[in-house]
Design a protein around this motif. Sequence first.
Motif, mmCIF file in Angstrom:
data_model
loop_
_atom_site.group_PDB
_atom_site.id
_atom_site.type_symbol
_atom_site.label_atom_id
_atom_site.label_comp_id
_atom_site.label_asym_id
_atom_site.label_seq_id
_atom_site.Cartn_x
_atom_site.Cartn_y
_atom_site.Cartn_z
ATOM 1 N N ILE A 132 -0.324 -10.838 29.547
ATOM 2 C CA ILE A 132 -0.481 -9.497 28.995
ATOM 3 C C ILE A 132 0.883 -8.874 28.748
ATOM 4 O O ILE A 132 1.814 -9.066 29.536
ATOM 5 N N VAL A 133 1.002 -8.118 27.654
ATOM 6 C CA VAL A 133 2.212 -7.338 27.423
ATOM 7 C C VAL A 133 1.814 -5.904 27.102
ATOM 8 O O VAL A 133 0.825 -5.658 26.414
ATOM 9 N N ASN A 134 2.564 -4.963 27.657
ATOM 10 C CA ASN A 134 2.395 -3.534 27.362
ATOM 11 C C ASN A 134 3.687 -3.085 26.681
ATOM 12 O O ASN A 134 4.720 -2.995 27.339
ATOM 13 N N HIS A 135 3.621 -2.822 25.395
ATOM 14 C CA HIS A 135 4.864 -2.459 24.712
ATOM 15 C C HIS A 135 4.540 -1.830 23.365
ATOM 16 O O HIS A 135 3.431 -1.316 23.148
ATOM 17 N N SER A 136 5.502 -1.891 22.448
ATOM 18 C CA SER A 136 5.343 -1.321 21.112
ATOM 19 C C SER A 136 4.323 -2.115 20.302
ATOM 20 O O SER A 136 4.009 -3.273 20.617
ATOM 21 N N LYS A 137 3.838 -1.507 19.235
ATOM 22 C CA LYS A 137 2.860 -2.197 18.377
ATOM 23 C C LYS A 137 3.452 -3.477 17.795
ATOM 24 O O LYS A 137 2.754 -4.481 17.641
ATOM 25 N N LYS A 138 4.738 -3.463 17.460
ATOM 26 C CA LYS A 138 5.382 -4.661 16.903
ATOM 27 C C LYS A 138 5.300 -5.813 17.893
ATOM 28 O O LYS A 138 4.929 -6.938 17.531
ATOM 29 N N VAL A 139 5.622 -5.550 19.151
ATOM 30 C CA VAL A 139 5.554 -6.588 20.172
ATOM 31 C C VAL A 139 4.115 -7.013 20.419
ATOM 32 O O VAL A 139 3.814 -8.207 20.557
ATOM 33 N N LEU A 140 3.205 -6.054 20.461
ATOM 34 C CA LEU A 140 1.792 -6.378 20.674
ATOM 35 C C LEU A 140 1.255 -7.262 19.566
ATOM 36 O O LEU A 140 0.485 -8.202 19.818
ATOM 37 N N ASP A 141 1.640 -6.994 18.323
ATOM 38 C CA ASP A 141 1.195 -7.803 17.186
ATOM 39 C C ASP A 141 1.683 -9.245 17.327
ATOM 40 O O ASP A 141 0.911 -10.199 17.135
ATOM 41 N N ILE A 142 2.958 -9.414 17.648
ATOM 42 C CA ILE A 142 3.515 -10.765 17.796
ATOM 43 C C ILE A 142 2.860 -11.494 18.959
ATOM 44 O O ILE A 142 2.473 -12.664 18.846
ATOM 45 N N ALA A 143 2.706 -10.796 20.077
ATOM 46 C CA ALA A 143 2.124 -11.414 21.263
ATOM 47 C C ALA A 143 0.667 -11.819 21.035
ATOM 48 O O ALA A 143 0.257 -12.925 21.414
ATOM 49 N N SER A 144 -0.105 -10.950 20.411
ATOM 50 C CA SER A 144 -1.526 -11.250 20.201
ATOM 51 C C SER A 144 -1.715 -12.453 19.272
ATOM 52 O O SER A 144 -2.663 -13.229 19.430
ATOM 53 N N LYS A 145 -0.804 -12.631 18.327
ATOM 54 C CA LYS A 145 -0.873 -13.794 17.427
ATOM 55 C C LYS A 145 -0.564 -15.089 18.162
ATOM 56 O O LYS A 145 -0.892 -16.169 17.681
ATOM 57 N N ASN A 146 0.076 -14.968 19.320
ATOM 58 C CA ASN A 146 0.431 -16.146 20.119
ATOM 59 C C ASN A 146 -0.426 -16.285 21.366
ATOM 60 O O ASN A 146 -0.012 -16.908 22.349
ATOM 61 N N GLY A 147 -1.608 -15.674 21.339
ATOM 62 C CA GLY A 147 -2.588 -15.880 22.401
ATOM 63 C C GLY A 147 -2.510 -14.939 23.584
ATOM 64 O O GLY A 147 -3.221 -15.118 24.568
ATOM 65 N N TRP A 148 -1.637 -13.938 23.496
ATOM 66 C CA TRP A 148 -1.537 -12.973 24.586
ATOM 67 C C TRP A 148 -2.553 -11.854 24.432
ATOM 68 O O TRP A 148 -3.056 -11.590 23.331
ATOM 69 N N SER A 149 -2.817 -11.167 25.535
ATOM 70 C CA SER A 149 -3.691 -10.001 25.524
ATOM 71 C C SER A 149 -2.831 -8.739 25.545
ATOM 72 O O SER A 149 -1.677 -8.778 25.965
ATOM 73 N N VAL A 150 -3.414 -7.646 25.081
ATOM 74 C CA VAL A 150 -2.624 -6.412 24.975
ATOM 75 C C VAL A 150 -3.054 -5.390 26.017
ATOM 76 O O VAL A 150 -4.191 -5.376 26.484
ATOM 77 N N GLY A 151 -2.097 -4.546 26.374
ATOM 78 C CA GLY A 151 -2.355 -3.496 27.344
ATOM 79 C C GLY A 151 -1.478 -2.293 27.086
ATOM 80 O O GLY A 151 -0.652 -2.285 26.173
ATOM 81 N N ALA A 152 -1.664 -1.275 27.906
ATOM 82 C CA ALA A 152 -0.868 -0.046 27.786
ATOM 83 C C ALA A 152 -1.009 0.756 29.072
ATOM 84 O O ALA A 152 -1.974 0.595 29.817
ATOM 85 N N ARG A 153 -0.028 1.618 29.323
ATOM 86 C CA ARG A 153 -0.183 2.585 30.399
ATOM 87 C C ARG A 153 -1.162 3.662 29.952
ATOM 88 O O ARG A 153 -1.259 3.958 28.765
ATOM 89 N N TYR A 154 -1.827 4.264 30.924
ATOM 90 C CA TYR A 154 -2.765 5.331 30.566
ATOM 91 C C TYR A 154 -2.047 6.546 29.986
ATOM 92 O O TYR A 154 -2.674 7.416 29.379
ATOM 93 N N THR A 155 -0.727 6.600 30.147
ATOM 94 C CA THR A 155 0.059 7.715 29.614
ATOM 95 C C THR A 155 0.470 7.522 28.160
ATOM 96 O O THR A 155 0.991 8.446 27.542
ATOM 97 N N ASN A 156 0.256 6.316 27.607
ATOM 98 C CA ASN A 156 0.680 6.048 26.230
ATOM 99 C C ASN A 156 -0.261 5.049 25.566
ATOM 100 O O ASN A 156 -0.091 3.835 25.704
ATOM 101 N N LEU A 157 -1.225 5.578 24.825
ATOM 102 C CA LEU A 157 -2.226 4.725 24.179
ATOM 103 C C LEU A 157 -1.983 4.563 22.685
ATOM 104 O O LEU A 157 -2.748 3.893 21.993
ATOM 105 N N ARG A 158 -0.919 5.140 22.190
ATOM 106 C CA ARG A 158 -0.652 5.136 20.748
ATOM 107 C C ARG A 158 -0.600 3.726 20.160
ATOM 108 O O ARG A 158 -1.164 3.468 19.085
ATOM 109 N N ASP A 159 0.062 2.801 20.854
ATOM 110 C CA ASP A 159 0.324 1.487 20.269
ATOM 111 C C ASP A 159 -0.864 0.534 20.316
ATOM 112 O O ASP A 159 -0.806 -0.550 19.730
ATOM 113 N N ILE A 160 -1.945 0.896 21.006
ATOM 114 C CA ILE A 160 -3.101 -0.004 21.082
ATOM 115 C C ILE A 160 -4.264 0.462 20.208
ATOM 116 O O ILE A 160 -5.336 -0.135 20.236
#
Length: 211
Positions: free
Chosen positions: A4-32
Amino acid sequence: MIKIVNHSKKVLDIASKNGWSVGARYTNLRDIKTFKNIAFIDIDWKNYNFKKHLATVKEIRPTMTVARDIENIDDLKSILEEAQILEQYCEYVIVVPKAIELVNQIDMIPERYILGYSVPSKYGKTEIPPESFGNRKVHLLGGRPDVQRNLATIMNVVSADCNRFTLDAGFGDYFVGDKFIPHSKGGYENCINDSILNINKIWDGYNGQKG
């Protein structure tokens, strides 16, 4: 093993294309916002707010979330009560034992909860030795990817979140399996993508049973 990675949308996009799951802190849901399946809702453990955390979990319905860290043994009962409420809105709740009194009393945390282990970093760490977690299912919280992989030879790791490689990418470095080195082509996205590919490689063949 869920990565799992919790980060910017750019990182989430790259990670999800490589089989990772996405996450976020409850304080910042913008990127998911553009992702349908959210694996992980993390917390701001230094400024924790249960009401905001619960509201987010109710809205997002993630696969897993993490309860407030057990830093004081006297808080165990109330934290388990919070975990019981959170588990109504997600599949798994991670409970993080940090109070040293739990070193030989891990079983005070019900087995239906995944145990969280805060990998030593500048952000925080778990003082309880990895061996004390026995064969309980473990989620690794943060830290270097090579340190996370080494812990899986001691602990029954079922999931991990890792953001460390994003910091190094900002300096043009990427993870090669045991260290970070300058990328031959450079570029933030190249560093992110190749770090993720190499993290995937070190976990190849791991079956979640200490290996």
